[in-house]
Design an enzyme around this catalytic site. Structure first.
Site, mmCIF file in Angstrom:
data_model
loop_
_atom_site.group_PDB
_atom_site.id
_atom_site.type_symbol
_atom_site.label_atom_id
_atom_site.label_comp_id
_atom_site.label_asym_id
_atom_site.label_seq_id
_atom_site.Cartn_x
_atom_site.Cartn_y
_atom_site.Cartn_z
ATOM 1 N N GLU A 1 0.842 -1.198 0.000
ATOM 2 C CA GLU A 1 0.000 0.000 0.000
ATOM 3 C C GLU A 1 0.876 1.246 0.000
ATOM 4 O O GLU A 1 1.915 1.289 0.654
ATOM 5 C CB GLU A 1 -0.897 -0.016 1.243
ATOM 6 C CG GLU A 1 -1.912 1.095 1.314
ATOM 7 C CD GLU A 1 -2.847 0.922 2.515
ATOM 8 O OE1 GLU A 1 -3.273 1.948 3.061
ATOM 9 O OE2 GLU A 1 -3.147 -0.234 2.888
ATOM 10 N N ASP B 1 0.249 5.377 0.644
ATOM 11 C CA ASP B 1 -0.767 6.264 1.197
ATOM 12 C C ASP B 1 -0.399 7.729 1.133
ATOM 13 O O ASP B 1 0.715 8.114 1.507
ATOM 14 C CB ASP B 1 -1.003 5.962 2.685
ATOM 15 C CG ASP B 1 -1.565 4.586 2.952
ATOM 16 O OD1 ASP B 1 -2.129 3.987 2.024
ATOM 17 O OD2 ASP B 1 -1.442 4.120 4.092
ATOM 18 N N GLU C 1 -2.358 10.677 3.214
ATOM 19 C CA GLU C 1 -3.430 10.981 4.155
ATOM 20 C C GLU C 1 -3.314 12.451 4.542
ATOM 21 O O GLU C 1 -2.279 12.888 5.045
ATOM 22 C CB GLU C 1 -3.353 10.102 5.399
ATOM 23 C CG GLU C 1 -3.650 8.641 5.104
ATOM 24 C CD GLU C 1 -3.535 7.753 6.332
ATOM 25 O OE1 GLU C 1 -4.476 6.989 6.609
ATOM 26 O OE2 GLU C 1 -2.491 7.839 7.010
#
Length: 293
Positions: free
Chosen positions: A99, A101, A103
């Site tokens: 993953e 990310d 954010e």
């Protein structure tokens, strides 16, 4: 910051990518709501995701991909966004998933947004970095990109690199390069940790909180669901008879200009780096020892 010449070169190579690639800019061609479709609002070419006391919202790509560049133009929640998180990420499936990310951590009115990036490899994350931005991300749309090649993962903001995660398999360190990934985005309530470590909670009197999107772009190798991961990996890298942009050395390393941009970001805007957090990691994580950036 000036847009790197490499961005233009990248576009040229994307145009040369052959079988198995996809490139588009329309939401409905690439994505679909993944939850709370009633919290999606389409206004022309702009998609708005809404977070209120009852629900957040999210969308997901219709396909999975290996290697390429994914970009979303996002305008983040205006005003008091404390407790909210707007996420943009790529992820594979399963407990050993990989993953990447972005954010975006909301904050109280007048305080700067923080951007947290993270990399999961074989189900293990804990590789957080946090940056401030050199602009107000709530006032206009900006480009947020993930560029993934067999050699590195690059996080970019308006084509400026803010983080690079290099393939260090030669050092015995696992690198995410064998699992197709979907592309996702969502807005949700995370007031247990998102703003000042959870000390500032979401003020629902300011709801609904709106994150706006446009300019959906995926230039990557599309992976059919009925094809094994190993076969997709072979299809999406150079097999000797064709070239993909991600195999080009100039696309898999930073240019001199990009290296200077990254050094500037780290000097002026890096707020937190897990590599230097000795309280969490008394023993420096192996990839931190070898990463140059």
């Amino acid at each position: 910051m000036a847009v790197s010449i490499m961005g233009a070169v990248f576009g040229l190579f994307v145009g040369l990518v052959v079988a198995g690639s996809v490139s588009s800019t329309k939401f409905e061609e690439l994505f679909q709501p993944s939850w709370a479709a009633d919290h999606h609002v389409h206004e022309g070419d702009v998609l708005k995701l809404k977070l209120d006391y009852y629900s957040g919202a999210g969308f997901a790509s219709k396909s999975k991909y290996m290697f390429g560049k994914v970009t979303l133009q996002i305008k983040l929640v205006e005003g008091d966004s404390a407790g909210t998180v707007t996420a943009f990420y790529m992820s594979s499936d399963g407990p050993k998933h990989n993953e990447f990310d972005f954010e975006f951590l909301g904050n109280t009115t007048g305080e700067p947004y923080l951007v947290q990036t993270n990399v999961y490899v074989n189900g293990v994350g804990n590789r957080e970095q946090r940056n401030s931005l050199w602009f107000d991300p709530t006032k206009d749309f900006h480009n947020y990109s993930i560029r993934w090649s067999p050699r590195q993962v690059l996080f970019l903001v308006d084509d400026t690199p803010i983080r690079v995660h290099t393939n260090l398999e030669r050092r015995g360190i696992s690198f995410p390069k064998d699992q197709p990934m979907g592309v996702y985005s969502s807005i949700w309530n995370a007031d247990d940790w998102a703003t000042q470590g959870g000390r500032v909670k979401t003020d629902w009197s300011h709801a609904p909180f709106i994150a706006s999107y446009r300019g959906f772009e995926i230039s990557a190798c599309e992976c059919p669901v009925n094809v094994a991961a190993a076969e997709n990996a072979r299809r999406c890298t150079d097999d000797g008879s064709r070239r993909y942009w991600s195999d080009e050395p100039t696309m898999s390393v930073l240019s001199v200009h990009q290296s200077h941009q990254l050094m500037w970001v780290r000097a002026k805007h890096l707020i937190y780096d897990y590599c230097t957090d000795t309280a969490r990691f008394p023993v420096t994580p192996a990839e931190c020892v070898h990463h140059r950036h």
